[in-house]
Design a protein around this motif. Structure first.
Motif, PDB file in Angstrom:
ATOM      1  N   GLY A  67       0.845  -1.175   0.070  1.00 47.37           N
ATOM      2  CA  GLY A  67       0.033  -0.062  -0.016  1.00 47.37           C
ATOM      3  C   GLY A  67       0.907   1.313   0.012  1.00 47.37           C
ATOM      4  N   ALA A  68       2.041   1.216  -0.518  1.00 51.48           N
ATOM      5  CA  ALA A  68       2.895   2.390  -0.455  1.00 51.48           C
ATOM      6  C   ALA A  68       2.371   3.651  -1.275  1.00 51.48           C
ATOM      7  CB  ALA A  68       4.290   2.154  -0.983  1.00 51.48           C
ATOM      8  N   ASN A  69       1.358   3.180  -2.291  1.00 45.69           N
ATOM      9  CA  ASN A  69       1.154   4.531  -3.028  1.00 45.69           C
ATOM     10  C   ASN A  69      -0.358   5.047  -2.518  1.00 45.69           C
ATOM     11  OD1 ASN A  69       2.741   4.199  -5.057  1.00 45.69           O
ATOM     12  ND2 ASN A  69       1.494   2.476  -6.312  1.00 45.69           N
ATOM     13  N   LEU A  70      -0.968   4.407  -1.430  1.00 34.80           N
ATOM     14  CA  LEU A  70      -2.162   4.704  -1.016  1.00 34.80           C
ATOM     15  C   LEU A  70      -2.353   6.114  -0.472  1.00 34.80           C
ATOM     16  CD1 LEU A  70      -3.685   1.470   0.507  1.00 34.80           C
ATOM     17  CD2 LEU A  70      -4.081   2.563  -1.787  1.00 34.80           C
ATOM     18  N   VAL A  71      -1.296   6.723   0.264  1.00 37.52           N
ATOM     19  CA  VAL A  71      -1.256   7.900   0.712  1.00 37.52           C
ATOM     20  C   VAL A  71      -0.891   8.943  -0.333  1.00 37.52           C
ATOM     21  CG1 VAL A  71      -0.553   7.175   3.173  1.00 37.52           C
ATOM     22  CG2 VAL A  71       1.387   7.978   1.331  1.00 37.52           C
ATOM     23  N   HIS A  72      -0.511   8.612  -1.418  1.00 40.93           N
ATOM     24  CA  HIS A  72      -0.106   9.586  -2.361  1.00 40.93           C
ATOM     25  C   HIS A  72      -1.364   9.847  -3.407  1.00 40.93           C
ATOM     26  CE1 HIS A  72       3.926   9.425  -1.225  1.00 40.93           C
ATOM     27  NE2 HIS A  72       4.129   8.393  -1.546  1.00 40.93           N
ATOM     28  N   TYR A  73      -2.328   9.194  -3.505  1.00 33.66           N
ATOM     29  CA  TYR A  73      -3.506   9.576  -4.255  1.00 33.66           C
ATOM     30  C   TYR A  73      -4.108  10.885  -3.742  1.00 33.66           C
ATOM     31  CZ  TYR A  73      -3.482   5.082  -6.304  1.00 33.66           C
ATOM     32  OH  TYR A  73      -3.321   3.798  -6.976  1.00 33.66           O
ATOM     33  N   ALA A  74      -4.517  11.779  -4.682  1.00 32.69           N
ATOM     34  CA  ALA A  74      -5.301  13.077  -4.523  1.00 32.69           C
ATOM     35  C   ALA A  74      -6.670  12.751  -4.285  1.00 32.69           C
ATOM     36  CB  ALA A  74      -4.848  14.153  -5.639  1.00 32.69           C
ATOM     37  N   THR A  75      -7.058  12.768  -2.955  1.00 31.06           N
ATOM     38  CA  THR A  75      -8.439  12.437  -2.468  1.00 31.06           C
ATOM     39  C   THR A  75      -9.635  13.370  -3.158  1.00 31.06           C
ATOM     40  OG1 THR A  75      -8.452  13.837  -0.525  1.00 31.06           O
ATOM     41  CG2 THR A  75      -7.554  11.596  -0.304  1.00 31.06           C
ATOM     42  N   CYS A 116      -4.279   2.200   4.505  1.00 32.63           N
ATOM     43  CA  CYS A 116      -5.788   2.755   4.352  1.00 32.63           C
ATOM     44  C   CYS A 116      -6.150   3.724   5.566  1.00 32.63           C
ATOM     45  CB  CYS A 116      -6.632   1.592   4.023  1.00 32.63           C
ATOM     46  SG  CYS A 116      -6.762   0.947   2.554  1.00 32.63           S
ATOM     47  N   ARG A 117      -5.610   3.416   6.799  1.00 35.34           N
ATOM     48  CA  ARG A 117      -5.896   4.000   7.835  1.00 35.34           C
ATOM     49  C   ARG A 117      -5.473   5.619   7.925  1.00 35.34           C
ATOM     50  NH1 ARG A 117      -4.182  -0.655  11.026  1.00 35.34           N
ATOM     51  NH2 ARG A 117      -6.047  -2.584  10.877  1.00 35.34           N
ATOM     52  N   GLN A 118      -4.471   5.824   6.954  1.00 34.22           N
ATOM     53  CA  GLN A 118      -3.893   7.005   7.137  1.00 34.22           C
ATOM     54  C   GLN A 118      -4.224   8.129   5.792  1.00 34.22           C
ATOM     55  OE1 GLN A 118       0.458   6.936   6.868  1.00 34.22           O
ATOM     56  NE2 GLN A 118       0.359   4.862   7.537  1.00 34.22           N
ATOM     57  N   THR A 119      -5.504   7.637   5.236  1.00 32.02           N
ATOM     58  CA  THR A 119      -6.051   8.171   4.200  1.00 32.02           C
ATOM     59  C   THR A 119      -7.600   8.244   4.290  1.00 32.02           C
ATOM     60  OG1 THR A 119      -6.253   8.578   1.788  1.00 32.02           O
ATOM     61  CG2 THR A 119      -5.934   6.287   2.529  1.00 32.02           C
ATOM     62  N   SER A 120      -8.285   9.168   3.627  1.00 33.93           N
ATOM     63  CA  SER A 120      -9.804   8.922   3.636  1.00 33.93           C
ATOM     64  C   SER A 120     -10.331   8.273   2.280  1.00 33.93           C
ATOM     65  CB  SER A 120     -10.325  10.491   3.842  1.00 33.93           C
ATOM     66  OG  SER A 120      -9.845  11.264   2.598  1.00 33.93           O
ATOM     67  N   LEU A 121      -9.449   7.671   1.503  1.00 31.35           N
ATOM     68  CA  LEU A 121      -9.734   7.094   0.313  1.00 31.35           C
ATOM     69  C   LEU A 121     -10.893   6.063   0.471  1.00 31.35           C
ATOM     70  CD1 LEU A 121      -6.321   6.710  -1.589  1.00 31.35           C
ATOM     71  CD2 LEU A 121      -8.198   8.127  -2.401  1.00 31.35           C
ATOM     72  N   ASP A 122     -11.661   5.820  -0.465  1.00 27.66           N
ATOM     73  CA  ASP A 122     -12.676   4.680  -0.474  1.00 27.66           C
ATOM     74  C   ASP A 122     -11.807   3.651  -1.295  1.00 27.66           C
ATOM     75  OD1 ASP A 122     -14.635   2.633  -0.900  1.00 27.66           O
ATOM     76  OD2 ASP A 122     -16.039   4.177  -2.346  1.00 27.66           O
ATOM     77  N   VAL A 123     -11.400   2.593  -0.750  1.00 28.07           N
ATOM     78  CA  VAL A 123     -10.528   1.569  -1.202  1.00 28.07           C
ATOM     79  C   VAL A 123     -11.081   0.062  -1.045  1.00 28.07           C
ATOM     80  CG1 VAL A 123      -8.599   0.148  -1.022  1.00 28.07           C
ATOM     81  CG2 VAL A 123      -8.525   2.680  -0.665  1.00 28.07           C
ATOM     82  N   GLU A 124     -11.330  -0.436  -2.224  1.00 29.56           N
ATOM     83  CA  GLU A 124     -12.167  -1.797  -1.987  1.00 29.56           C
ATOM     84  C   GLU A 124     -10.919  -2.966  -2.484  1.00 29.56           C
ATOM     85  OE1 GLU A 124     -15.367  -4.649  -4.642  1.00 29.56           O
ATOM     86  OE2 GLU A 124     -15.468  -2.322  -4.556  1.00 29.56           O
ATOM     87  N   PHE A 125     -10.437  -3.719  -1.643  1.00 28.90           N
ATOM     88  CA  PHE A 125      -9.573  -4.740  -2.110  1.00 28.90           C
ATOM     89  C   PHE A 125      -9.993  -5.900  -2.854  1.00 28.90           C
ATOM     90  CE2 PHE A 125      -7.826  -2.743   1.589  1.00 28.90           C
ATOM     91  CZ  PHE A 125      -6.335  -2.608   1.277  1.00 28.90           C
ATOM     92  N   LEU A 126      -9.290  -6.372  -3.968  1.00 31.23           N
ATOM     93  CA  LEU A 126      -9.765  -7.459  -4.892  1.00 31.23           C
ATOM     94  C   LEU A 126      -8.530  -8.421  -4.833  1.00 31.23           C
ATOM     95  CD1 LEU A 126     -10.789  -5.335  -7.734  1.00 31.23           C
ATOM     96  CD2 LEU A 126     -12.311  -6.107  -6.088  1.00 31.23           C
ATOM     97  N   ASP A 127      -8.869  -9.664  -4.291  1.00 37.78           N
ATOM     98  CA  ASP A 127      -7.836 -10.674  -4.032  1.00 37.78           C
ATOM     99  C   ASP A 127      -7.752 -11.622  -5.162  1.00 37.78           C
ATOM    100  OD1 ASP A 127     -10.135 -11.897  -3.397  1.00 37.78           O
ATOM    101  OD2 ASP A 127      -9.352 -12.800  -1.792  1.00 37.78           O
ATOM    102  N   LEU A 128      -7.528 -11.096  -6.371  1.00 40.72           N
ATOM    103  CA  LEU A 128      -7.279 -11.902  -7.596  1.00 40.72           C
ATOM    104  C   LEU A 128      -6.042 -11.377  -8.523  1.00 40.72           C
ATOM    105  CD1 LEU A 128     -11.157 -12.205  -8.863  1.00 40.72           C
ATOM    106  CD2 LEU A 128      -9.550 -13.981  -8.044  1.00 40.72           C
TER     107      LEU A 128
END
Length: 236
Positions: free
Chosen positions: A45-53, A76-88
């Motif tokens: 998840g290194a990219n998650l904090v860099h998305y512009a919300t 994910c807890r460090q951002t307000s992004l709506d994230v859905e994990f897909l394990d495929l």
């Protein structure tokens, strides 16, 4: 190998995968994403904090490794992004055609077994005019480094879950139906040159008629970035 894959490898990537040179490129590249985003191989998840919300509506985080997802959930807890994990895996993206505005792939195309199929899947789920943001390791243009890459690839495949450092990333992206709009390249310090030649940039899917007219040539991009001349990698 299951214990290594699910327990050891996620910690290894978390510790080694985001030194300052890589983090600086993420900070420039990831905020280009917009709309509904599919990230291929979200890893820890290194990219998650860099998305512009303010620009991103949702992130579909594709990751088949449950150990990686545990790390990413903490990010994910460090951002307000709506994230859905897909394990495929990327060869079976569980989204309909034309679902996302942006696909993000960082340090993933070197590891996917069916990489050509995965790139075609990325094009399938992108909306017309969508973008592929990529940051990948691959084949160096220097013959001396290439020889070291060939010698050490078996190590990288073992240690980094199938990482092929001899893949020609721009060619694969082009053959997968994309045109590279802009791209930069460099060796990423502090890692050896044999495992640190990187490509990053933006590509867009070709129109169907353009794809049919292609003669199988790889994507062409003559641009190189400012970091390319300042690379401080070392042999091998």
């Amino acid at each position: 190998m299951t214990f290594y894959r699910d327990r050891v490898y996620p910690h290894l990537v978390t510790m080694l995968g985001n030194p300052e040179p890589i983090r600086k490129i993420r900070e420039r590249l990831v905020p280009l994403a917009e709309g509904n985003v599919l990230e291929i191989g979200v890893g820890p998840g290194a990219n998650l904090v860099h998305y512009a919300t303010t620009r991103v509506s949702k992130v579909y985080a594709l990751e088949p490794n449950r150990g990686m997802i545990r790390h990413a959930e903490r990010q994910c807890r460090q951002t307000s992004l709506d994230v859905e994990f897909l394990d495929l895996p990327a060869q079976r993206i569980p989204l309909a055609d034309g679902t996302v505005d942006t696909v993000v792939s960082t340090f993933t195309l070197c590891t996917i077994r069916g990489v050509a199929e995965a790139i075609r899947e990325m094009g399938r789920v992108l909306k017309p005019g969508g973008q592929l943001i990529f940051f990948e390791l691959g084949l160096s243009p220097d013959p001396r480094v290439q020889r070291w890459q060939e010698r050490t690839e078996s190590f990288f495949k073992w240690a980094f879950e199938g990482c092929h450092v001899t893949r020609d990333i721009p060619s694969l992206i082009g053959k997968g139906g994309f045109t590279i709009e802009r791209m930069e390249t460099a060796y990423l310090s502090p890692f050896p040159k044999s495992g640190s030649y990187a490509f990053w940039g933006v590509a867009r899917p070709e129109a169907v008629n353009e794809r049919q007219d292609r003669s199988g040539n790889s994507a062409r991009c003559a641009c190189s970035g400012p970091l390319a001349s300042g690379s401080s990698g070392r042999y091998p």
